[in-house]
Design an enzyme around this catalytic site. Structure first.
Site, short mmCIF file in Angstrom:
data_model
loop_
_atom_site.label_atom_id
_atom_site.label_comp_id
_atom_site.label_asym_id
_atom_site.label_seq_id
_atom_site.Cartn_x
_atom_site.Cartn_y
_atom_site.Cartn_z
N GLU A 76 0.81 -1.22 0.00
CA GLU A 76 0.00 0.00 0.00
C GLU A 76 0.85 1.27 0.00
OE1 GLU A 76 -2.59 -3.27 1.71
OE2 GLU A 76 -0.53 -2.57 2.06
N PHE A 138 -12.04 -7.56 13.51
CA PHE A 138 -10.90 -8.01 12.71
C PHE A 138 -10.54 -6.95 11.67
CE2 PHE A 138 -9.33 -10.35 8.90
CZ PHE A 138 -8.10 -10.73 9.43
N GLN A 139 -9.26 -6.62 11.60
CA GLN A 139 -8.71 -5.61 10.69
C GLN A 139 -9.40 -4.26 10.84
OE1 GLN A 139 -8.50 -7.29 6.66
NE2 GLN A 139 -6.43 -8.05 7.12
N LYS A 188 -17.90 -1.06 5.29
CA LYS A 188 -18.22 -2.13 4.33
C LYS A 188 -19.72 -2.21 4.05
CE LYS A 188 -17.23 -6.99 3.33
NZ LYS A 188 -16.59 -8.24 3.79
N MET A 504 23.91 9.19 3.51
CA MET A 504 23.85 10.46 4.22
C MET A 504 24.10 10.27 5.72
SD MET A 504 23.59 13.69 3.68
CE MET A 504 22.56 14.28 2.34
#
Length: 617
Positions: A76, A138-139, A188, A504
């Site tokens: 993602e 969940f999630q 959802k 760096m």
């Protein structure tokens, strides 16, 4: 959250519905179908994302859309940076999509990146069903709460009927005023519910009224200061590119005759090869640009924000300068440095009005005399030019690699960069003459930005060559998107500037930590742990890239440099990765050490410029 956000120079109204103004008749659809139809109507043609449980209902109608292309990324974070690259290459709003929980939280870094750099982006996330919100389902993650400080605005949608209005508002907010990221989190059950779809929806955004037209009195004051000044500098920030004000900027610069410095985010807004251009200011800016700001008696800041990388130690920055600060975000004006003339407005309108006001001053016989100033500026520029030494051992100089990539690249090439030494070398040694040809992570400094941003830029501008200048550290954070590029016909080119270290960080350890290189070596482990690995490079970037469907080459000798770059430029049917093995001790100069005054600039190691004694009168 109150709708009062505005900000740094940009004005990109998103295309209105493509239906030619007619209203579509209401029809029965699911919330998910309504979402895809809404994306079509606001002109979104490319979405970067990955499906998952809560966003899955939206992926079904997406399969039937002929107007929205979905690019299936591998992470993602890649989707978010690709949306940024797409937005910066096209001027449109970038779109990314993810599921709930970890899918959404993986978007946090690119959302923060877009927020810092004022990139117009809409992130769409699935959320657990509305009745399960707050139950640790969940999630489940409160992505609206998590992203509130790093979005321009965000929405939680729990009713299917609200989807078209929210999408229209999200695109409007992301693309107007100071552009930025907007998150739309959709439950959802809202995606699954039945609703009616009609377009366009009524938009109601009380309190969101970005000011674009500057105040005439402030413009007149600024023009007077410009013609009265002896040592003015135009300090140009990324807002000028966001506002598409580069043509106006060139007119203003040539009309006034003042020197121009362009920040890291503004490279390409004013031609690098223009005689009035002093280069980039800041921690690794050119000596002439840094010193001009320090010695100026007037700084005209256009779409810039006086951030710490430009100012160094703030209380010692430009001690003799009056400040004209123009920005579309009123919150930026006076935030770090008090403005003598504050101007709130869109950079394009501000600069256009300034041109007219300065012309009026000239017609009345008021014209600045900057001849003594240019004498000093030219001396600093000639005495302390950008430059680098070739390694004594015959190995590749990273600066030369990047310089030759820029010189051999096709006209109009877009360059992206990761973060670190290679980013600064790409800023210095590639010539940028047009806006939108330099994409990098300026405010957040996000390692791993280059490859997915290049992917998004190439998806949005397929006719342009796109080179990602990356470090071996950055490359290992997001190189999985090479597989996405290979499978989706997105033939970017990647230069891995491979010095075997976090360059760096290693430079700082060399300069400030007595050369104690704690955890900055990348290509091998501690010798006593795995003696078998000595002398090998783990991973082998050529094998890794080939495994992901890329054409891959390694270059270790200056004698092969041009041949390898030309070979990379000739391959356009798949992504190309070149592993440039460069000298590990190369450093970025000039440099102002963090927390010190810009007066302490070092032109090279142990070389402090001598400015003489007559510049402070």
């Amino acid at each position: 959250m109150p709708m009062t956000e505005q900000a740094t120079g940009a004005h990109h109204p998103q295309p209105r519905p493509r239906s030619g103004g007619h209203h579509s008749a209401p029809e029965q659809v699911t919330g998910a179908q309504s979402l895809i139809r809404s994306l079509e109507e606001v002109g979104a043609d490319t979405v970067f994302g990955i499906p998952g449980g809560c966003i899955l209902p939206a992926y079904d109608p997406l399969m039937d859309s002929t107007r929205v292309r979905h690019v299936l990324v591998r992470h993602e974070q890649g989707a978010g940076h690709a949306a940024e690259g797409y937005a910066l290459a096209t001027g449109k709003v970038g779109v990314c999509m993810a599921t709930s929980g970890p899918g959404a939280t993986n978007l946090v870094t690119p959302i923060a990146d877009a927020h810092m750099d004022s990139v117009p982006m809409v992130a769409i996330t699935g959320q657990v069903a509305s009745k399960a919100i707050g139950t640790d389902a969940f999630q489940e993650a409160d992505i609206v709460g998590i992203t509130m400080p790093i979005t321009k605005h965000n929405f939680l949608v729990t009713k299917a009927d609200d989807i078209p209005r929210v999408i229209a508002q999200a695109f409007h907010i992301a693309s107007t005023g100071r552009p930025g990221p907007v998150l739309v989190d959709i439950a959802k059950d809202a995606l699954q519910a039945k609703t009616t779809f009609s377009w366009p929806p009524a938009m109601d955004l009380p309190g969101y009224r970005p000011v674009t037209k500057p105040h005439a009195k402030q413009i007149r004051e600024a023009a007077k200061l410009i013609t009265q000044a002896r040592r003015p500098v135009l300090y140009v920030g990324g807002g000028v590119i966001k506002a598409r004000a580069t043509a106006e900027l060139k007119v203003l610069a040539e009309l006034t005759g003042a020197p121009v410095t362009t920040t890291l985010m503004a490279l390409g807004s004013f031609p690098d090869n223009h005689p009035q251009h002093l280069g980039m200011p800041g921690m690794h800016g050119s000596v002439a640009a840094v010193t001009a700001l320090q010695k100026a008696d007037l700084i005209v800041a256009l779409g810039a924000r006086f951030d710490d990388r430009v100012t160094g130690k703030l209380d010692s920055f430009a001690p003799h300068a009056k400040i004209v600060h123009a920005d579309i975000d009123p919150a930026e004006i006076g935030k770090n440095r008090a403005a003598d003339v504050p101007i709130v407005g869109d950079a394009r309108e501000v600069i256009a009005d300034l041109v007219q006001a300065v012309q009026k001053e000239h017609s009345e016989g008021h014209r600045g005399d900057y001849s003594a100033w240019w004498k000093d500026l030219s001396r600093w520029r000639d005495t302390y030019p950008l430059g680098y030494d070739q390694p004594d051992d015959g190995s590749l100089s990273p600066q030369q690699v990047i310089e030759r990539i820029g010189q051999l690249a096709p006209e109009g090439t877009i360059f992206t960069a990761g973060v670190g030494q290679h980013q600064m070398w790409a800023a210095h040694y590639i010539e940028y003459d047009k806006p939108g040809t330099w994409l990098n992570s300026g405010g957040a400094g996000t390692m791993g930005y280059a490859v997915p941003a290049a992917m998004g830029a190439k998806a949005g501008a397929p006719d342009k060559a796109v080179w990602a200048i990356d470090g071996d550290g950055c490359f290992q954070m997001t190189n999985q998107e090479l597989a996405t590029c290979a499978l989706n016909n997105i033939p970017i080119k990647v230069a891995v500037i491979n010095n075997g270290a976090l360059g760096m960080v290693r430079q700082w350890q060399t300069l400030f930590y007595n050369q104690r290189y704690s955890n900055t070596v990348l290509h091998s482990g501690p010798d006593d742990v795995n003696p078998q690995a000595r002398g090998t490079r783990v991973p082998d970037f050529v094998k890794l890239s080939e495994a992901m469907g890329c054409y891959a080459i390694r270059c270790e000798s200056p004698d092969d440099l041009d041949k390898v770059i030309e070979e990379a430029n000739s391959v356009n049917d798949r992504p190309v990765v070149v592993d440039f093995i460069v000298h590990e001790d190369a450093m970025v100069w000039p440099m102002v050490a963090a927390g010190t005054s810009n007066d302490e600039i070092m032109a090279a190691r142990d070389v402090r410029p001598d400015f003489g004694d007559n510049e402070d009168d």
